[in-house]
Scaffold this active site. Sequence first.
Site, mmCIF file in Angstrom:
data_model
loop_
_atom_site.group_PDB
_atom_site.id
_atom_site.type_symbol
_atom_site.label_atom_id
_atom_site.label_comp_id
_atom_site.label_asym_id
_atom_site.label_seq_id
_atom_site.Cartn_x
_atom_site.Cartn_y
_atom_site.Cartn_z
ATOM 1 N N SER A 21 -1.914 -8.881 -28.287
ATOM 2 C CA SER A 21 -1.897 -10.067 -29.193
ATOM 3 C C SER A 21 -2.643 -9.860 -30.811
ATOM 4 C CB SER A 21 -2.631 -11.402 -28.308
ATOM 5 O OG SER A 21 -1.644 -11.631 -27.409
ATOM 6 N N LYS A 53 -0.813 -10.793 -33.715
ATOM 7 C CA LYS A 53 -0.755 -12.242 -34.363
ATOM 8 C C LYS A 53 -1.628 -12.146 -35.618
ATOM 9 C CE LYS A 53 -0.161 -14.836 -30.153
ATOM 10 N NZ LYS A 53 -0.030 -13.674 -29.178
ATOM 11 N N SER A 104 -4.230 -18.018 -28.441
ATOM 12 C CA SER A 104 -3.284 -16.873 -28.567
ATOM 13 C C SER A 104 -2.040 -17.336 -27.932
ATOM 14 C CB SER A 104 -3.815 -15.610 -27.772
ATOM 15 O OG SER A 104 -3.121 -14.575 -28.276
ATOM 16 N N LYS A 141 -10.146 -11.940 -33.445
ATOM 17 C CA LYS A 141 -9.190 -11.863 -32.689
ATOM 18 C C LYS A 141 -9.167 -11.044 -31.491
ATOM 19 C CE LYS A 141 -4.944 -13.870 -31.539
ATOM 20 N NZ LYS A 141 -5.206 -13.612 -30.151
#
Length: 479
Positions: free
Chosen positions: A79, A82, A143, A270
């Site tokens: 993820s 992203k 997320s 993140k």
Amino acid sequence: MFTRKTLLKTTSCLLLLACILLGSFPQINHAEEDLLDFAEKSGFPVKEPYRPKASIVIDADSGQILWEDQPDLSWSPASIAKVMTMYLAFEAMEQEKFNLDTTVTATEQYVAISQIYALSNNKISLGVDYPVRDLFSMVAVPSSNVATLMLANLVSDNDEADFIRKMNDKAAELGMSNTTYFNCSGAQISAFDGLYQAPGIDPNGENKSTARDLAILTYNLIKKYPDILQFTSKPVVKTMPDTPYEETFETYNYSLPGAKYGYDGVDGLKTGSSPTGAFNYIATAKKGDVRLIEVILGVGDWSDQAGEYERHLAGNAILDHAFSTYEYKKLLSKGPNTIDQKEIILEQDFYGFIKKNTEPSFTLKDGQLALKSDYGQVSPEIPVQTVSYQESEPKAVDNESVKKNTRQPSTTKNADHNYLVSSILAVFGILLLVFSRVFRKRVAGVRRGSRKTSTTTTRLLFTVGVLLILSAISVWIFL
């Protein structure tokens, strides 16, 4: 009869033989910096099974690398992909295509995607207008895959394949030379049950990147769009507040102050995890005027969900090591300076990162002074920080003064040095003879009734001791 030259050669050979004999003992190699060692000292202990596969720390201002371990290992970012989607969304806002108050209307496609259990998501209600600012929070904190796709489609006018091409083009532009994107969220297109269409893009393709490339991306993101941190700095966020669609999310970034493994100064960025990528993490932290960026890839194993927490112990330990090992300070003052025996005049004060309690070294080239660093820059696209200089005019030399101030070799000093060396060699030689005698007696005590009381170790100690004493005598008499 031995000449002085012959005796010197003999002494050298004896010393070489001693080194060879000593070298036969097993040697223990201690790495200068090992994660498990400094993690224990930092208070964030890391177990071997949770050692990251790759990691890097850079200065967020200059791009200078302060720590790296396998920074170019190709890995699935999960993820963390992203982050590139958010970068392109900020870039589109900079181009005035939309703003944080622009809304995206939830379609049946988006509602269906939000209900796919296997994907991380949040609730999406049909016909509701979701502001871009809330989509950013949904992407950054829980997320959400559906929010990521909504944001990507806004940037690309619903051309999903075009957005993925934009991701790869931007990666190439930023110098992310080992990165390839096949989707906008980190979850393969095939995981969206046919609801995510990108013609010409392999639906089973898996995003690949490296710690270095992700650090380059984060460096550019924070430099150009620092507002990203307002969406990543809170341990708990609310989306669509004061509406029937309000949701509350707790961050997966457990290093944020107030979270499980809070580390002072962390304010982003993140996390990401997947069966192939295990547990990954991008963090940024600021202390005083210094901001660092770190990337952690491949902590633990997907089958062991403890990696979700352990990545933050590793991340905190590496951040703490960088903050405590390096300091940012003024290295040279404006005006006259002597660098590598060259007189120069700096146009301004020069600041930089160096290891604490060390002296910096510099390079001079084409009128620019730069700091030499252990690891260099994270990317050749990010130039080393420099300051302009001019060379000073050489001063007239007074030969008489030079003669008066030139120190003559001191015979007495050299003799003292030789006596010191010979004494040290003699002392070590005598100690080794004593040790060989002690070990011989111990062996004799164990092997009672046996005439053989020496071993390889005792013989080796005795031999080296004799050689050292002979060397000491030679140094004392002839050097």
